[in-house]
Design a protein around this motif. Sequence first.
Motif, PDB file in Angstrom:
ATOM      1  N   ALA A  40       0.830  -1.213   0.000  1.00 40.75           N
ATOM      2  CA  ALA A  40       0.000   0.000   0.000  1.00 40.75           C
ATOM      3  C   ALA A  40       0.862   1.260   0.000  1.00 40.75           C
ATOM      4  O   ALA A  40       2.021   1.243   0.380  1.00 40.75           O
ATOM      5  N   GLY A  41       0.255   2.344  -0.443  1.00 46.13           N
ATOM      6  CA  GLY A  41       0.904   3.652  -0.456  1.00 46.13           C
ATOM      7  C   GLY A  41       0.271   4.536  -1.508  1.00 46.13           C
ATOM      8  O   GLY A  41      -0.429   4.050  -2.401  1.00 46.13           O
ATOM      9  N   PRO A  42       0.498   5.838  -1.411  1.00 48.77           N
ATOM     10  CA  PRO A  42      -0.118   6.765  -2.358  1.00 48.77           C
ATOM     11  C   PRO A  42       0.502   6.682  -3.748  1.00 48.77           C
ATOM     12  O   PRO A  42       1.674   6.347  -3.897  1.00 48.77           O
ATOM     13  N   GLU A  43      -0.290   6.994  -4.745  1.00 45.78           N
ATOM     14  CA  GLU A  43       0.196   7.066  -6.124  1.00 45.78           C
ATOM     15  C   GLU A  43       0.929   8.397  -6.325  1.00 45.78           C
ATOM     16  O   GLU A  43       0.951   9.257  -5.442  1.00 45.78           O
ATOM     17  N   LEU A  44       1.491   8.576  -7.503  1.00 43.00           N
ATOM     18  CA  LEU A  44       2.287   9.760  -7.819  1.00 43.00           C
ATOM     19  C   LEU A  44       1.458  11.043  -7.646  1.00 43.00           C
ATOM     20  O   LEU A  44       0.338  11.142  -8.150  1.00 43.00           O
ATOM     21  N   HIS A  45       2.031  11.996  -6.900  1.00 44.69           N
ATOM     22  CA  HIS A  45       1.361  13.263  -6.622  1.00 44.69           C
ATOM     23  C   HIS A  45       2.417  14.306  -6.277  1.00 44.69           C
ATOM     24  O   HIS A  45       3.610  14.000  -6.206  1.00 44.69           O
ATOM     25  N   LYS A  46       1.988  15.549  -6.044  1.00 44.93           N
ATOM     26  CA  LYS A  46       2.918  16.602  -5.626  1.00 44.93           C
ATOM     27  C   LYS A  46       2.170  17.612  -4.758  1.00 44.93           C
ATOM     28  O   LYS A  46       0.935  17.615  -4.712  1.00 44.93           O
ATOM     29  N   HIS A  47       2.947  18.446  -4.074  1.00 44.46           N
ATOM     30  CA  HIS A  47       2.418  19.489  -3.199  1.00 44.46           C
ATOM     31  C   HIS A  47       3.159  20.791  -3.493  1.00 44.46           C
ATOM     32  O   HIS A  47       4.323  20.759  -3.910  1.00 44.46           O
ATOM     33  N   PRO A  48       2.559  21.955  -3.228  1.00 46.67           N
ATOM     34  CA  PRO A  48       3.243  23.236  -3.457  1.00 46.67           C
ATOM     35  C   PRO A  48       4.161  23.620  -2.289  1.00 46.67           C
ATOM     36  O   PRO A  48       4.513  24.784  -2.128  1.00 46.67           O
ATOM     37  N   TYR A  49       4.560  22.647  -1.483  1.00 43.52           N
ATOM     38  CA  TYR A  49       5.434  22.839  -0.325  1.00 43.52           C
ATOM     39  C   TYR A  49       6.221  21.541  -0.139  1.00 43.52           C
ATOM     40  O   TYR A  49       5.913  20.519  -0.760  1.00 43.52           O
ATOM     41  N   SER A  50       7.234  21.560   0.710  1.00 42.50           N
ATOM     42  CA  SER A  50       8.021  20.352   0.956  1.00 42.50           C
ATOM     43  C   SER A  50       7.238  19.348   1.806  1.00 42.50           C
ATOM     44  O   SER A  50       6.296  19.707   2.511  1.00 42.50           O
ATOM     45  N   GLU A  51       7.656  18.082   1.712  1.00 39.42           N
ATOM     46  CA  GLU A  51       7.092  17.034   2.557  1.00 39.42           C
ATOM     47  C   GLU A  51       8.250  16.257   3.167  1.00 39.42           C
ATOM     48  O   GLU A  51       9.256  15.988   2.505  1.00 39.42           O
ATOM     49  N   THR A  52       8.100  15.901   4.440  1.00 38.00           N
ATOM     50  CA  THR A  52       9.118  15.170   5.186  1.00 38.00           C
ATOM     51  C   THR A  52       8.480  13.935   5.798  1.00 38.00           C
ATOM     52  O   THR A  52       7.381  14.017   6.346  1.00 38.00           O
ATOM     53  N   TRP A  53       9.157  12.796   5.688  1.00 39.71           N
ATOM     54  CA  TRP A  53       8.649  11.551   6.246  1.00 39.71           C
ATOM     55  C   TRP A  53       9.596  11.043   7.323  1.00 39.71           C
ATOM     56  O   TRP A  53      10.812  11.116   7.168  1.00 39.71           O
ATOM     57  N   ILE A  54       9.026  10.487   8.365  1.00 38.98           N
ATOM     58  CA  ILE A  54       9.793   9.792   9.397  1.00 38.98           C
ATOM     59  C   ILE A  54       9.273   8.361   9.430  1.00 38.98           C
ATOM     60  O   ILE A  54       8.087   8.135   9.707  1.00 38.98           O
ATOM     61  N   ILE A  55      10.159   7.406   9.120  1.00 38.92           N
ATOM     62  CA  ILE A  55       9.745   6.006   9.112  1.00 38.92           C
ATOM     63  C   ILE A  55       9.935   5.463  10.527  1.00 38.92           C
ATOM     64  O   ILE A  55      11.039   5.467  11.061  1.00 38.92           O
ATOM     65  N   ARG A  56       8.845   5.026  11.133  1.00 39.18           N
ATOM     66  CA  ARG A  56       8.896   4.510  12.509  1.00 39.18           C
ATOM     67  C   ARG A  56       9.093   2.998  12.535  1.00 39.18           C
ATOM     68  O   ARG A  56       9.821   2.483  13.357  1.00 39.18           O
ATOM     69  N   SER A  57       8.448   2.276  11.616  1.00 38.34           N
ATOM     70  CA  SER A  57       8.669   0.839  11.471  1.00 38.34           C
ATOM     71  C   SER A  57       8.245   0.423  10.066  1.00 38.34           C
ATOM     72  O   SER A  57       7.431   1.081   9.433  1.00 38.34           O
ATOM     73  N   GLY A  58       8.829  -0.676   9.591  1.00 37.94           N
ATOM     74  CA  GLY A  58       8.541  -1.158   8.249  1.00 37.94           C
ATOM     75  C   GLY A  58       9.555  -0.637   7.245  1.00 37.94           C
ATOM     76  O   GLY A  58      10.546   0.008   7.600  1.00 37.94           O
ATOM     77  N   GLY A  72      14.041   2.786   6.012  1.00 36.66           N
ATOM     78  CA  GLY A  72      13.517   1.956   7.083  1.00 36.66           C
ATOM     79  C   GLY A  72      13.453   2.697   8.399  1.00 36.66           C
ATOM     80  O   GLY A  72      13.631   3.935   8.446  1.00 36.66           O
ATOM     81  N   PRO A  73      13.219   1.982   9.483  1.00 32.84           N
ATOM     82  CA  PRO A  73      13.007   2.593  10.790  1.00 32.84           C
ATOM     83  C   PRO A  73      14.106   3.607  11.165  1.00 32.84           C
ATOM     84  O   PRO A  73      15.291   3.317  11.044  1.00 32.84           O
ATOM     85  N   GLY A  74      13.655   4.788  11.577  1.00 31.10           N
ATOM     86  CA  GLY A  74      14.571   5.851  11.980  1.00 31.10           C
ATOM     87  C   GLY A  74      15.024   6.748  10.853  1.00 31.10           C
ATOM     88  O   GLY A  74      15.592   7.813  11.099  1.00 31.10           O
ATOM     89  N   ASP A  75      14.793   6.347   9.602  1.00 33.69           N
ATOM     90  CA  ASP A  75      15.197   7.168   8.458  1.00 33.69           C
ATOM     91  C   ASP A  75      14.235   8.334   8.273  1.00 33.69           C
ATOM     92  O   ASP A  75      13.046   8.235   8.599  1.00 33.69           O
ATOM     93  N   ILE A  76      14.764   9.423   7.749  1.00 32.73           N
ATOM     94  CA  ILE A  76      13.991  10.626   7.430  1.00 32.73           C
ATOM     95  C   ILE A  76      14.207  10.922   5.957  1.00 32.73           C
ATOM     96  O   ILE A  76      15.341  10.953   5.481  1.00 32.73           O
ATOM     97  N   VAL A  77      13.127  11.128   5.219  1.00 24.42           N
ATOM     98  CA  VAL A  77      13.178  11.408   3.780  1.00 24.42           C
ATOM     99  C   VAL A  77      12.491  12.748   3.548  1.00 24.42           C
ATOM    100  O   VAL A  77      11.454  13.021   4.147  1.00 24.42           O
TER     101      VAL A  77
END
Length: 113
Positions: A40-58, A72-77
């Motif tokens: 699962a996960g979102p399809e291709l998209h964009k935003h007019p601002y930055s997005e930051t992800w923090i992977i907690r598990s998986g 993976g866990p602990g990584d920031i994208v």
Amino acid sequence: MNRVVRSGELKPSPGGTVTFEGDPYGSGVSFFLVDNEPGAGPELHKHPYSETWIIRSGQARFTAGDETVDAGPGDIVVVGADMPHMFKNVGGERLDIICIHASPRIVQDDLQE
């Protein structure tokens, strides 16, 4: 402290994602709390601002423009404003990830038809 949003106050979608838009709470950020199944996960998209992800598990596979990276866990994208992107749960367990939007409202332009 202006407001505490208590656990369970924001109901998850059928897919398990909780959405927080900061504007009603006086916050300049919004986010998704994602807990999704493998594949699962979102399809291709964009935003007019930055997005930051923090992977907690998986394990997640991110695609941004022409670049793909596994995290993976602990990584920031991080991806910048107006960069087409998507991610998928590529692990064998649920993906627990926080998707932070640098905006008081979530603004999304879906690029898949």
